[in-house]
Design a protein around this motif. Structure first.
Motif, PDB file in Angstrom:
ATOM      1  N   LEU A  17      43.469  55.713  40.643  1.00 39.23           N
ATOM      2  CA  LEU A  17      42.183  55.440  41.284  1.00 39.23           C
ATOM      3  C   LEU A  17      41.374  54.469  40.437  1.00 39.23           C
ATOM      4  CD1 LEU A  17      40.098  56.148  43.521  1.00 39.23           C
ATOM      5  CD2 LEU A  17      39.313  58.010  42.027  1.00 39.23           C
ATOM      6  N   GLY A  18      40.736  53.518  41.118  1.00 37.87           N
ATOM      7  CA  GLY A  18      39.915  52.557  40.381  1.00 37.87           C
ATOM      8  C   GLY A  18      39.264  51.568  41.322  1.00 37.87           C
ATOM      9  N   HIS A  19      38.927  50.394  40.785  1.00 38.87           N
ATOM     10  CA  HIS A  19      38.231  49.377  41.576  1.00 38.87           C
ATOM     11  C   HIS A  19      38.945  48.033  41.452  1.00 38.87           C
ATOM     12  CE1 HIS A  19      35.167  52.443  40.670  1.00 38.87           C
ATOM     13  NE2 HIS A  19      34.681  52.142  41.867  1.00 38.87           N
ATOM     14  N   ILE A  20      38.866  47.246  42.534  1.00 42.80           N
ATOM     15  CA  ILE A  20      39.338  45.861  42.485  1.00 42.80           C
ATOM     16  C   ILE A  20      38.143  45.005  42.065  1.00 42.80           C
ATOM     17  CG2 ILE A  20      40.252  43.908  43.794  1.00 42.80           C
ATOM     18  CD1 ILE A  20      42.317  46.047  43.314  1.00 42.80           C
ATOM     19  N   ILE A  21      38.317  44.259  40.976  1.00 50.22           N
ATOM     20  CA  ILE A  21      37.222  43.474  40.399  1.00 50.22           C
ATOM     21  C   ILE A  21      37.562  41.989  40.474  1.00 50.22           C
ATOM     22  CG2 ILE A  21      35.793  43.084  38.356  1.00 50.22           C
ATOM     23  CD1 ILE A  21      35.522  45.889  39.467  1.00 50.22           C
ATOM     24  N   ASP A  22      36.628  41.203  41.044  1.00 51.84           N
ATOM     25  CA  ASP A  22      36.741  39.742  41.057  1.00 51.84           C
ATOM     26  C   ASP A  22      35.679  39.207  40.102  1.00 51.84           C
ATOM     27  OD1 ASP A  22      37.072  37.080  41.543  1.00 51.84           O
ATOM     28  OD2 ASP A  22      36.505  37.150  43.670  1.00 51.84           O
ATOM     29  N   GLU A  23      36.128  38.866  38.882  1.00 54.26           N
ATOM     30  CA  GLU A  23      35.219  38.527  37.786  1.00 54.26           C
ATOM     31  C   GLU A  23      34.282  39.715  37.555  1.00 54.26           C
ATOM     32  OE1 GLU A  23      33.544  34.716  38.785  1.00 54.26           O
ATOM     33  OE2 GLU A  23      35.424  33.674  38.348  1.00 54.26           O
ATOM     34  N   THR A  37      37.971  44.315  57.525  1.00 51.55           N
ATOM     35  CA  THR A  37      38.713  43.052  57.500  1.00 51.55           C
ATOM     36  C   THR A  37      38.183  42.136  56.396  1.00 51.55           C
ATOM     37  OG1 THR A  37      37.232  42.196  59.233  1.00 51.55           O
ATOM     38  CG2 THR A  37      39.345  43.112  59.939  1.00 51.55           C
ATOM     39  N   TYR A  38      36.884  42.238  56.102  1.00 52.32           N
ATOM     40  CA  TYR A  38      36.300  41.429  55.023  1.00 52.32           C
ATOM     41  C   TYR A  38      36.916  41.827  53.681  1.00 52.32           C
ATOM     42  CZ  TYR A  38      32.921  39.748  51.574  1.00 52.32           C
ATOM     43  OH  TYR A  38      32.347  39.149  50.478  1.00 52.32           O
ATOM     44  N   ILE A  39      36.996  43.156  53.426  1.00 48.31           N
ATOM     45  CA  ILE A  39      37.569  43.641  52.160  1.00 48.31           C
ATOM     46  C   ILE A  39      39.032  43.224  52.047  1.00 48.31           C
ATOM     47  CG2 ILE A  39      38.246  45.723  50.893  1.00 48.31           C
ATOM     48  CD1 ILE A  39      35.714  47.067  51.987  1.00 48.31           C
ATOM     49  N   GLN A  40      39.777  43.381  53.130  1.00 47.48           N
ATOM     50  CA  GLN A  40      41.194  42.991  53.124  1.00 47.48           C
ATOM     51  C   GLN A  40      41.361  41.535  52.705  1.00 47.48           C
ATOM     52  OE1 GLN A  40      43.009  43.873  56.964  1.00 47.48           O
ATOM     53  NE2 GLN A  40      41.753  45.703  57.164  1.00 47.48           N
ATOM     54  N   GLN A  41      40.609  40.661  53.369  1.00 48.03           N
ATOM     55  CA  GLN A  41      40.744  39.229  53.098  1.00 48.03           C
ATOM     56  C   GLN A  41      40.285  38.866  51.682  1.00 48.03           C
ATOM     57  OE1 GLN A  41      42.323  36.955  54.925  1.00 48.03           O
ATOM     58  NE2 GLN A  41      42.837  38.730  56.201  1.00 48.03           N
ATOM     59  N   GLN A  42      39.234  39.507  51.201  1.00 42.94           N
ATOM     60  CA  GLN A  42      38.749  39.222  49.855  1.00 42.94           C
ATOM     61  C   GLN A  42      39.792  39.605  48.793  1.00 42.94           C
ATOM     62  OE1 GLN A  42      35.644  37.760  48.732  1.00 42.94           O
ATOM     63  NE2 GLN A  42      35.859  37.088  50.850  1.00 42.94           N
ATOM     64  N   ILE A  43      40.438  40.765  48.979  1.00 45.66           N
ATOM     65  CA  ILE A  43      41.450  41.200  48.002  1.00 45.66           C
ATOM     66  C   ILE A  43      42.683  40.300  48.066  1.00 45.66           C
ATOM     67  CG2 ILE A  43      43.033  43.079  47.382  1.00 45.66           C
ATOM     68  CD1 ILE A  43      40.889  45.060  48.303  1.00 45.66           C
ATOM     69  N   ILE A  44      43.140  39.953  49.271  1.00 48.76           N
ATOM     70  CA  ILE A  44      44.319  39.091  49.410  1.00 48.76           C
ATOM     71  C   ILE A  44      44.049  37.711  48.808  1.00 48.76           C
ATOM     72  CG2 ILE A  44      45.772  37.850  51.086  1.00 48.76           C
ATOM     73  CD1 ILE A  44      45.649  40.350  52.847  1.00 48.76           C
ATOM     74  N   GLN A  45      42.874  37.167  49.074  1.00 51.18           N
ATOM     75  CA  GLN A  45      42.532  35.848  48.513  1.00 51.18           C
ATOM     76  C   GLN A  45      42.472  35.898  46.990  1.00 51.18           C
ATOM     77  OE1 GLN A  45      38.969  34.399  50.438  1.00 51.18           O
ATOM     78  NE2 GLN A  45      39.837  34.731  52.489  1.00 51.18           N
ATOM     79  N   LEU A  46      41.970  36.990  46.447  1.00 52.35           N
ATOM     80  CA  LEU A  46      41.924  37.157  44.993  1.00 52.35           C
ATOM     81  C   LEU A  46      43.341  37.180  44.414  1.00 52.35           C
ATOM     82  CD1 LEU A  46      40.480  37.787  42.314  1.00 52.35           C
ATOM     83  CD2 LEU A  46      40.459  40.214  43.008  1.00 52.35           C
ATOM     84  N   LEU A  47      44.231  37.907  45.057  1.00 52.51           N
ATOM     85  CA  LEU A  47      45.620  38.007  44.585  1.00 52.51           C
ATOM     86  C   LEU A  47      46.339  36.660  44.685  1.00 52.51           C
ATOM     87  CD1 LEU A  47      46.516  41.472  46.160  1.00 52.51           C
ATOM     88  CD2 LEU A  47      46.231  40.982  43.720  1.00 52.51           C
ATOM     89  N   LEU A  48      46.018  35.878  45.720  1.00 55.93           N
ATOM     90  CA  LEU A  48      46.599  34.534  45.848  1.00 55.93           C
ATOM     91  C   LEU A  48      46.153  33.646  44.688  1.00 55.93           C
ATOM     92  CD1 LEU A  48      46.236  33.923  49.711  1.00 55.93           C
ATOM     93  CD2 LEU A  48      48.345  34.410  48.460  1.00 55.93           C
ATOM     94  N   ARG A  49      44.896  33.782  44.311  1.00 53.98           N
ATOM     95  CA  ARG A  49      44.387  32.986  43.185  1.00 53.98           C
ATOM     96  C   ARG A  49      45.025  33.416  41.862  1.00 53.98           C
ATOM     97  NH1 ARG A  49      39.380  33.885  45.828  1.00 53.98           N
ATOM     98  NH2 ARG A  49      38.679  35.325  44.180  1.00 53.98           N
TER      99      ARG A  49
END
Length: 470
Positions: A55-61, A93-105
């Motif tokens: 359990l945790g959080h997905i962090i973008d910066e 759908t916003y969360i899904q796309q944000q996480i996928i875009q982060l992983l692509l980067r």
């Protein structure tokens, strides 16, 4: 083509939901996941055991995208055979796309359709027929198609083919050995045992090929055309079968001008019912198009329900006219089961029913008839049971292998042709070098089913039909 990078895709259906799962697979999958994941207990994902949840959080910066659960599967003990992580996030759908875009980067690539299963095949986790069964399992919409897909995915079909191929390969090796000692004029392969093997292979191949007729209709649904003159109750029957008001019902003849289709599962088997325009002479251009479509649907159907208004059969000449029309349909489509459904049973006296039965018994068409009342839903269950009897479900009950895949069917036909050539060569004392050519071709066809023989074009065609994320 190389498959050593890390891929990512949404593994659950697109759109909003309670939970979404994002899957990553590849050599760097765990380290990429670790770079965006912050455990609530400060854990390092790369140091955690396989098959564990965190359990945790997905962090973008410095921005928190979502609270998530991360599943870790270390290769080769994963679906793909590679390092795999699955991120269970909230289904926005916003969360899904944000996480996928982060992983692509962070270094991932969007997965192609079926690429996770393709990697499972390439890494030896599944053979090709089992991989194809995954797509069939996802698309199964009734008990029978689900059971067939599960059996194939567990390797039932693969094991049967692999056993035959191994036995044939052993004899092929002995035949090749004879060629190496051609000058010695010796036989390493026992011709009698070889003949028995070929007979056994031929028997199994014919059984598998014959099963395709059943398997194909189970997988795709059995089309049933409801035909007859206008205003005899075809739309009412469709509504009674489906237990809903699917088709418009009216006393006006010619109400149904186009075909209406819907599906129903009976006894675990999918049936696709087609309500057609009434067959009659008409000058109405639109109605005539509908009647022409009726005959097209009869041609496509596996079973034809020829519906008649029982209350009109007591009129002199009507029954003879019916028998004539049914006879024409049977002559035009001789291989299709035709059920004569006599509607409005509730309006018929016992005397009238006996009179109709006597008349039907004297004709030489040997018609199968069922009395129903579509409006009152009398006899509908009897009709469903009769339709179910047309499907050979014995193989399902006995857990026999059933072929549903057109590619497998084609390869089995070609393998049978090559085995027949080998058998003929054996019976006519054909030279070993010529028999060896046909044996190799038979082995090749067996290999194409399980993927022991494959190429990029074949794999591309198969996995292009998968959904992304699987």
């Amino acid at each position: 083509m190389l498959y050593n990078d890390s891929i990512v895709a949404l593994a659950t259906p697109s759109g909003a939901g309670a939970i979404a799962i994002i899957r990553i697979s590849g050599l760097e999958a765990i380290s990429i996941g670790n770079s965006v994941f912050q455990s609530i207990k400060g854990k390092d994902l790369s140091k955690q055991k396989s098959h564990t949840l965190h359990l945790g959080h997905i962090i973008d910066e410095n921005k928190t995208l979502d609270e998530v659960l991360v599943s870790i599967f270390k290769g080769p003990h994963s679906y793909t055979g590679e390092n795999t992580i699955e991120i269970s996030c909230h289904g926005s759908t916003y969360i899904q796309q944000q996480i996928i875009q982060l992983l692509l980067r962070k270094g991932c690539r969007m997965a192609n359709p079926g690429e996770f299963t393709l990697r499972a095949f390439l890494n030896g986790k599944l053979d090709l027929s089992q991989a194809e069964a995954v797509a069939d399992l996802i698309s199964s919409d009734n008990e029978a198609s689900h059971q067939i897909a599960m059996q194939q995915m567990r390797g039932g079909f693969s094991n049967e083919i692999a056993k035959l191929r191994e036995e044939l390969l052993n004899f092929a090796s002995l035949i090749e050995l004879e060629l190496d000692f051609a000058e010695e004029d010796v036989e390493f392969a026992d011709r009698t045992q070889f003949h028995e093997l070929l007979n056994r292979i031929e028997f199994v191949l014919k059984r598998l090929i014959d099963s395709f007729a059943v398997g194909n209709v189970i997988k795709n649904g059995i089309p049933v055309a409801i035909v007859g003159e206008p205003n005899v109750g075809k739309s009412t029957l469709l509504n009674a079968l489906l237990n809903e008001e699917r088709a418009i019902v009216s006393h006006i003849a010619g109400t149904t001008r186009d075909t209406i289709e819907d599906e129903l599962v009976i006894g675990g088997i999918g049936f696709r019912f087609i309500d057609t325009a009434g067959i009659r002479e008409t000058e109405d251009h639109i109605e005539s198009i509908g009647i022409r479509k009726t005959f097209e649907k009869i041609e496509q159907a596996q079973v034809v329900l020829y519906l008649v208004d029982g209350s009109r059969l007591s009129v002199d000449g009507i029954l003879e006219s019916l028998l004539l029309e049914v006879g024409k349909t049977r002559n035009q489509f001789p291989l299709k089961p035709i059920l004569v459904i006599i509607n409005k049973k509730d309006l018929l006296s016992k005397e009238t029913i006996n009179k109709i039965d006597r008349k039907l018994a004297t004709n030489n068409q040997q018609l199968t008839t069922i009395y129903i009342s579509a409006k009152e839903k009398i006899g509908v269950d009897e009709l469903k049971n009769k339709l179910l009897s047309f499907v050979n479900t014995g193989a399902l009950r006995n857990n026999e292998t059933i072929v549903t895949n057109t590619r497998h069917y084609d390869s089995l036909l070609k393998a049978l042709d090559e085995v027949s050539k080998v058998k003929y060569g054996l019976e006519t004392n054909l030279s070993s070098d010529l028999m060896a050519i046909d044996i190799k071709e038979a082995l090749y066809q067996f290999g194409t089913i399980t993927g022991q023989v494959s190429n990029d074009e074949l794999l591309g065609n198969i996995f292009a039909n998968f959904c992304i994320g699987k």
